[in-house]
Design a protein around this motif. Structure first.
Motif, mmCIF file in Angstrom:
data_model
loop_
_atom_site.group_PDB
_atom_site.id
_atom_site.type_symbol
_atom_site.label_atom_id
_atom_site.label_comp_id
_atom_site.label_asym_id
_atom_site.label_seq_id
_atom_site.Cartn_x
_atom_site.Cartn_y
_atom_site.Cartn_z
ATOM 1 N N LEU A 64 0.825 -1.210 0.000
ATOM 2 C CA LEU A 64 0.000 0.000 0.000
ATOM 3 C C LEU A 64 0.859 1.261 0.000
ATOM 4 C CD1 LEU A 64 -2.907 1.027 0.077
ATOM 5 C CD2 LEU A 64 -2.747 1.040 2.565
ATOM 6 N N ILE A 65 1.912 1.259 0.808
ATOM 7 C CA ILE A 65 2.809 2.416 0.883
ATOM 8 C C ILE A 65 3.529 2.647 -0.448
ATOM 9 C CG2 ILE A 65 4.935 3.274 1.950
ATOM 10 C CD1 ILE A 65 3.972 1.939 4.564
ATOM 11 N N THR A 66 3.915 1.557 -1.097
ATOM 12 C CA THR A 66 4.677 1.667 -2.345
ATOM 13 C C THR A 66 3.781 1.543 -3.580
ATOM 14 O OG1 THR A 66 5.148 -0.710 -2.361
ATOM 15 C CG2 THR A 66 6.760 0.738 -1.265
ATOM 16 N N LEU A 67 2.503 1.778 -3.416
ATOM 17 C CA LEU A 67 1.557 1.614 -4.523
ATOM 18 C C LEU A 67 1.917 2.433 -5.771
ATOM 19 C CD1 LEU A 67 -0.956 0.091 -5.332
ATOM 20 C CD2 LEU A 67 -2.315 1.982 -4.454
ATOM 21 N N PRO A 68 2.326 3.701 -5.634
ATOM 22 C CA PRO A 68 2.664 4.444 -6.868
ATOM 23 C C PRO A 68 3.787 3.798 -7.680
ATOM 24 C CG PRO A 68 2.397 5.958 -5.037
ATOM 25 C CD PRO A 68 2.351 4.576 -4.467
ATOM 26 N N ILE A 69 4.860 3.377 -7.018
ATOM 27 C CA ILE A 69 5.961 2.754 -7.767
ATOM 28 C C ILE A 69 5.561 1.368 -8.269
ATOM 29 C CG2 ILE A 69 7.183 1.721 -5.817
ATOM 30 C CD1 ILE A 69 9.785 2.608 -7.251
ATOM 31 N N THR A 70 4.699 0.676 -7.522
ATOM 32 C CA THR A 70 4.213 -0.626 -7.969
ATOM 33 C C THR A 70 3.376 -0.479 -9.238
ATOM 34 O OG1 THR A 70 4.213 -1.441 -5.694
ATOM 35 C CG2 THR A 70 2.910 -2.674 -7.282
ATOM 36 N N VAL A 71 2.541 0.553 -9.283
ATOM 37 C CA VAL A 71 1.735 0.805 -10.486
ATOM 38 C C VAL A 71 2.641 1.188 -11.659
ATOM 39 C CG1 VAL A 71 0.000 2.345 -11.497
ATOM 40 C CG2 VAL A 71 -0.359 1.381 -9.214
ATOM 41 N N LEU A 72 3.628 2.055 -11.400
ATOM 42 C CA LEU A 72 4.543 2.473 -12.471
ATOM 43 C C LEU A 72 5.336 1.308 -13.058
ATOM 44 C CD1 LEU A 72 5.978 5.870 -11.199
ATOM 45 C CD2 LEU A 72 4.602 5.485 -13.236
ATOM 46 N N THR A 73 5.661 0.341 -12.232
ATOM 47 C CA THR A 73 6.446 -0.813 -12.701
ATOM 48 C C THR A 73 5.559 -1.991 -13.089
ATOM 49 O OG1 THR A 73 6.717 -1.662 -10.456
ATOM 50 C CG2 THR A 73 8.439 -0.179 -11.300
ATOM 51 N N LEU A 74 4.247 -1.726 -13.185
ATOM 52 C CA LEU A 74 3.275 -2.759 -13.549
ATOM 53 C C LEU A 74 3.316 -3.960 -12.599
ATOM 54 C CD1 LEU A 74 3.726 -2.630 -17.415
ATOM 55 C CD2 LEU A 74 2.026 -1.430 -16.023
ATOM 56 N N GLY A 75 3.540 -3.694 -11.335
ATOM 57 C CA GLY A 75 3.523 -4.734 -10.309
ATOM 58 C C GLY A 75 4.849 -5.406 -10.052
ATOM 59 N N LEU A 76 5.860 -5.122 -10.854
ATOM 60 C CA LEU A 76 7.151 -5.794 -10.684
ATOM 61 C C LEU A 76 7.861 -5.386 -9.395
ATOM 62 C CD1 LEU A 76 8.493 -5.793 -14.332
ATOM 63 C CD2 LEU A 76 7.509 -7.693 -13.049
ATOM 64 N N PHE A 77 7.539 -4.212 -8.857
ATOM 65 C CA PHE A 77 8.170 -3.791 -7.607
ATOM 66 C C PHE A 77 7.780 -4.716 -6.444
ATOM 67 C CE2 PHE A 77 8.829 -1.060 -3.848
ATOM 68 C CZ PHE A 77 10.159 -0.766 -4.060
ATOM 69 N N THR A 78 6.669 -5.424 -6.599
ATOM 70 C CA THR A 78 6.260 -6.395 -5.587
ATOM 71 C C THR A 78 7.326 -7.473 -5.411
ATOM 72 O OG1 THR A 78 3.973 -5.996 -6.239
ATOM 73 C CG2 THR A 78 4.379 -7.938 -4.901
ATOM 74 N N LEU A 79 8.018 -7.818 -6.488
ATOM 75 C CA LEU A 79 9.101 -8.803 -6.391
ATOM 76 C C LEU A 79 10.250 -8.277 -5.537
ATOM 77 C CD1 LEU A 79 9.193 -9.988 -10.111
ATOM 78 C CD2 LEU A 79 8.125 -11.146 -8.169
ATOM 79 N N VAL A 80 10.504 -6.977 -5.622
ATOM 80 C CA VAL A 80 11.548 -6.356 -4.794
ATOM 81 C C VAL A 80 11.126 -6.380 -3.327
ATOM 82 C CG1 VAL A 80 12.795 -4.204 -4.351
ATOM 83 C CG2 VAL A 80 12.359 -4.934 -6.703
ATOM 84 N N ILE A 81 9.863 -6.087 -3.060
ATOM 85 C CA ILE A 81 9.347 -6.148 -1.686
ATOM 86 C C ILE A 81 9.503 -7.561 -1.143
ATOM 87 C CG2 ILE A 81 7.249 -6.004 -0.284
ATOM 88 C CD1 ILE A 81 6.366 -3.694 -2.119
ATOM 89 N N ASN A 82 9.130 -8.558 -1.942
ATOM 90 C CA ASN A 82 9.267 -9.954 -1.511
ATOM 91 C C ASN A 82 10.726 -10.294 -1.197
ATOM 92 O OD1 ASN A 82 6.548 -10.348 -1.849
ATOM 93 N ND2 ASN A 82 6.734 -11.450 -3.768
#
Length: 130
Positions: free
Chosen positions: A56-74
């Motif tokens: 939720l906090i990183t939602l803007p960058i997650t949207v910009l990267t089309l969800g790929l930033f979720t892999l970095v969070i993981n």
């Protein structure tokens, strides 16, 4: 199977998945079954409690990267949990990245194999007459 037994079985199978990872990924070391069980339990708790807040906090960058930033969070969560548990060692970020990705795939397969108790779709039984 009751929900408690299913949860214990899922944690145990996730620990088995975690014990397989060092065979596939260089730079990852899991020294004991106890460390694997504790790591699987902590990863489950962190993914249920902390991960949604981080997404939720990183939602803007997650949207910009089309969800790929979720892999970095993981990857960071995997690396962080490994740092907390003695007996699990992750060499660097890329080791954490690939370990988290493969662990996610394996735990998804475990969940698929155990079935989701919340899945209450109507099943059609062919040939049965009441």
């Amino acid at each position: 199977m009751g929900p408690r037994l299913r949860l214990l079985l899922q944690i145990a199978l996730n620990a088995v998945a975690l014990m397989l990872l060092p065979e596939l990924i260089d730079g990852l070391r899991v020294e004991s079954w106890t460390a694997a069980l504790l790591t699987a339990l902590l990863l489950g708790l962190i993914n249920a409690l902390v991960r949604p807040i981080l997404i939720l906090i990183t939602l803007p960058i997650t949207v910009l990267t089309l969800g790929l930033f979720t892999l970095v969070i993981n990857a960071f969560l995997f690396w962080g949990v490994a740092a907390l548990v003695s007996g699990v060692h992750v060499a660097d970020f890329w080791t954490a990245f690939w370990s988290a990705l493969l662990y996610s795939l394996l735990t998804w397969l475990v969940g698929l194999a155990l079935g989701d108790p919340r899945d209450r779709r109507v099943r059609i039984v062919v040939g049965r007459r009441d």
